[in-house]
Design an enzyme around this catalytic site. Structure first.
Site, mmCIF file in Angstrom:
data_model
loop_
_atom_site.group_PDB
_atom_site.id
_atom_site.type_symbol
_atom_site.label_atom_id
_atom_site.label_comp_id
_atom_site.label_asym_id
_atom_site.label_seq_id
_atom_site.Cartn_x
_atom_site.Cartn_y
_atom_site.Cartn_z
ATOM 1 N N THR A 1 -3.194 96.527 29.697
ATOM 2 C CA THR A 1 -3.386 97.634 30.638
ATOM 3 C C THR A 1 -4.674 97.434 31.412
ATOM 4 O OG1 THR A 1 -3.151 100.022 30.915
ATOM 5 C CG2 THR A 1 -4.562 99.321 29.100
ATOM 6 N N CYS B 1 -9.948 107.076 31.617
ATOM 7 C CA CYS B 1 -8.743 107.083 30.784
ATOM 8 C C CYS B 1 -9.017 106.318 29.483
ATOM 9 C CB CYS B 1 -7.578 106.402 31.496
ATOM 10 S SG CYS B 1 -7.174 107.096 33.107
ATOM 11 N N HIS C 1 -1.876 104.183 27.524
ATOM 12 C CA HIS C 1 -2.938 104.386 28.522
ATOM 13 C C HIS C 1 -2.820 105.841 28.986
ATOM 14 C CE1 HIS C 1 -5.064 102.773 32.418
ATOM 15 N NE2 HIS C 1 -5.281 104.075 32.293
#
Lengths: 281, 160
Positions: free
Chosen positions: B23, B29, B46
């Site tokens: 990711t 995040c 994620h």
């Protein structure tokens, strides 16, 4: 080095004149569609880019758009303004070489993302979209396009200031290069004869407070859009999130943390719809 | 050998030894990787925001957007592929903040806190982490070995 950087602004190609002309025509209420079509089609690269983006879900046309005429008729005035600005700006982002980002596409994606976020926030706090804000948001990092090579060469020094001395990346640029990317962006906007509000939105997008008593909201909204995009990870490159948080940007618009989180959700959906816009660079 | 990309507000699982879950662009995040070394099953989440009560409808359609809906889904999905909770190795990254992160801008910090609360309630230990600070991260989980590497926006790559 500072002198060299500032001099380089003069050799930056003009912003496509046709974009200015289109803006003038489009904001006249009595324009003739075929005049506008002719004007747009005069610039082949803008025409090609508009056609690539027109059917993007982000612009939300219910009709399939195959020609510039379709675009003029079906996109609606606001979307048309945004799409023309986007098509015109994109040419400057194709040759971004090193420094902040390793791929030109990354800086373009960040720029479009901030433009999209700026409209999410504009809807929230102004209850309307705002083409001047859109233009400033789209081009807020134009300084990075031309400062990139200098940042690349001085990156260890700038990063040392950020990591060891508590500088923001912007302050690091200023200390080492004598100029930061927002300031340089402002000079480029001047070189392009942009309207004052657009130029301020670019030049003050990290330090909206420095604009002083002037009441323009645009630098604040560009600032906020930029910070939110960095937080979501659609960032401007090696500088990451190393910029100053200004609480005033929220209190000014009466925004709370939850409002920002909701805006992020809306933004995330829109960014997925804007893939065709991202892909023109 | 394939890279399986995990987008923002998304999760992916795998049990094929030659795949890598990856990711990009973890700002505020959080990326959570879990891996069962015996079953050779792994997952990578994620998530974007701490709390699904913000938008319940969104959470239903895209549970991986929020910590409180994404984390349980990550674990349950891996159990279905044969992973067992007691063997799972949990590693986390992300939750960066902008500077002078005043109380208003603390999405990164809220994301970290939400995750810790959920893990604490469910007796999950974090094996390794690379969180906070002010740079972006790319996170990779190799399914053959469970090796997790983090690449920061300033280019440093490290294993956690």
């Amino acid at each position: 080095m500072l002198e060299k950087i500032i001099q380089s602004v003069d050799s930056i190609p003009a912003f496509p004149l046709v974009v200015h002309k289109i803006m003038l025509l489009i904001t006249r209420e009595d324009y003739v569609v075929t005049d506008l079509v002719k004007l747009i089609e005069y610039d082949q690269s803008i025409t090609a880019n508009i056609l690539k983006m027109s059917n993007s879900a982000y612009f939300g046309s219910r009709h399939k758009i195959k020609t510039i005429h379709d675009a003029v008729v079906y996109l609606g005035q606001q979307n048309l303004i945004h799409i023309v600005q986007t098509a015109g700006a994109s040419r400057f982002y194709r040759k971004v070489s090193g420094g902040y980002v390793s791929h030109a596409h990354d800086l373009w994606k960040h720029s479009v993302a901030v433009a999209i976020m700026s409209q999410v926030l504009a809807q929230k706090v102004l209850q309307r979209v705002d083409p001047t804000l859109y233009a400033a948001a789209l081009l807020h990092d134009i300084g990075k396009v031309f400062l990139g090579e200098y940042v690349r060469d001085s990156l260890p020094k700038i990063e040392e200031l950020v990591e060891q001395n508590g500088y923001s990346f912007l302050e690091g640029e200023k200390e080492i290069l004598g100029i930061d990317h927002a300031e340089l962006g402002g000079m480029i906007a001047l070189h392009w004869n942009f309207p004052e509000e657009t130029r301020e939105g670019i030049a003050y997008h990290h330090q909206p407070r420095s604009l002083g008593s002037k009441e323009s909201l645009i630098p604040w909204l560009v600032y906020l859009s930029d910070q939110l995009c960095m937080m979501v990870g659609v960032d401007g490159g090696v500088d990451g999130l190393a910029y100053r948080g200004l609480e005033e940007s929220l209190t000014r618009f009466n925004l709370r943390g939850k409002d920002l989180e909701k805006s992020i959700i809306t933004f995330h959906d829109l960014l997925l719809e804007a893939e065709d816009v991202l892909n023109i660079v | 050998m394939a890279d399986i990309i995990v987008s923002i507000a998304d999760l992916k699982l795998g049990n094929r030894a030659d795949d890598t879950l990856i990711t990009f662009a973890l700002g505020s995040c959080i990326g959570i990787s879990i891996y069962d070394p015996q079953a050779k099953v792994g997952g990578l989440l994620h998530y974007m925001l701490p709390d699904s009560t913000l938008d319940a409808q969104k959470a239903q359609g895209q549970p991986a957007m929020f910590a409180d809906t994404g984390i349980p889904l990550l674990f349950k999905s891996c159990y279905r592929l044969g992973a067992e909770k007691k063997r799972l190795i949990v590693k986390v990254a992300g939750g960066a903040s902008i500077l002078d992160d005043a109380q208003f801008f603390r999405i990164g910090q809220k994301n970290i806190t939400a995750m810790r609360k959920i893990f604490w309630k469910n007796n999950v230990m974090i094996e390794a982490e690379d969180t906070g600070l002010n740079h972006n991260r790319t996170m990779r989980l190799e399914l053959a070995t469970g090796k997790v590497t983090i690449k920061s926006s300033i280019g440093i790559i490290k294993e956690i």
